[in-house]
Design a protein around this motif. Structure first.
Motif, PDB file in Angstrom:
ATOM      1  N   ARG A  35      -9.471  -7.553  -9.186  1.00  0.00           N
ATOM      2  CA  ARG A  35      -9.687  -7.051  -7.895  1.00  0.00           C
ATOM      3  C   ARG A  35      -8.538  -6.781  -6.974  1.00  0.00           C
ATOM      4  O   ARG A  35      -8.156  -5.963  -6.183  1.00  0.00           O
ATOM      5  N   PHE A  36      -7.663  -7.825  -6.916  1.00  0.00           N
ATOM      6  CA  PHE A  36      -6.623  -7.709  -6.128  1.00  0.00           C
ATOM      7  C   PHE A  36      -5.677  -6.489  -6.507  1.00  0.00           C
ATOM      8  O   PHE A  36      -5.200  -6.041  -5.535  1.00  0.00           O
ATOM      9  N   ALA A  40      -5.262  -2.821  -4.301  1.00  0.00           N
ATOM     10  CA  ALA A  40      -3.929  -2.867  -3.868  1.00  0.00           C
ATOM     11  C   ALA A  40      -3.612  -1.575  -3.623  1.00  0.00           C
ATOM     12  O   ALA A  40      -2.799  -1.066  -2.697  1.00  0.00           O
ATOM     13  N   GLY A  41      -3.852  -0.547  -4.581  1.00  0.00           N
ATOM     14  CA  GLY A  41      -3.626   0.954  -4.394  1.00  0.00           C
ATOM     15  C   GLY A  41      -2.374   0.932  -5.025  1.00  0.00           C
ATOM     16  O   GLY A  41      -1.561   0.284  -5.440  1.00  0.00           O
TER      17      GLY A  41
END
Length: 91
Positions: A35-36, A40-41
């Motif tokens: 998920r991180f 973060a994109g």
């Protein structure tokens, strides 16, 4: 006294519980890392500032961009103007 712990799929209770907790921790940590990274994109790369023609197009459309391009060509000496205000090749 009632015994609540029993063999689970042929695995003793304490061993099953230990591996179950290890698997749960691995899944939680993996989910947090995923998920991180997903949230973060993508990194934004700097493509520099907009040029005069791009700003003119955004501000006034294609006609203003053409006039800006002609002004840049005139300044560079690529086009000139006749006395009757027609375009001429070269300076």
């Amino acid at each position: 006294m009632t015994v609540l712990a029993a063999d689970t799929w042929g695995v003793p209770g304490p061993v099953f519980l230990r591996w179950y907790l290890v698997a749960a921790v691995v899944l939680v940590v993996g989910t947090v890392v995923y998920r991180f990274r997903a949230l973060a994109g993508t990194p934004v790369t700097d493509h520099g500032a907009l040029g005069p023609q791009q700003v003119a197009y955004l501000n006034g459309g294609d006609q203003l961009a053409v006039w800006t391009s002609l002004g840049g060509l005139r300044r560079a000496g690529a086009v000139g103007a006749h006395p009757d205000r027609r375009l001429a090749p070269g300076g």
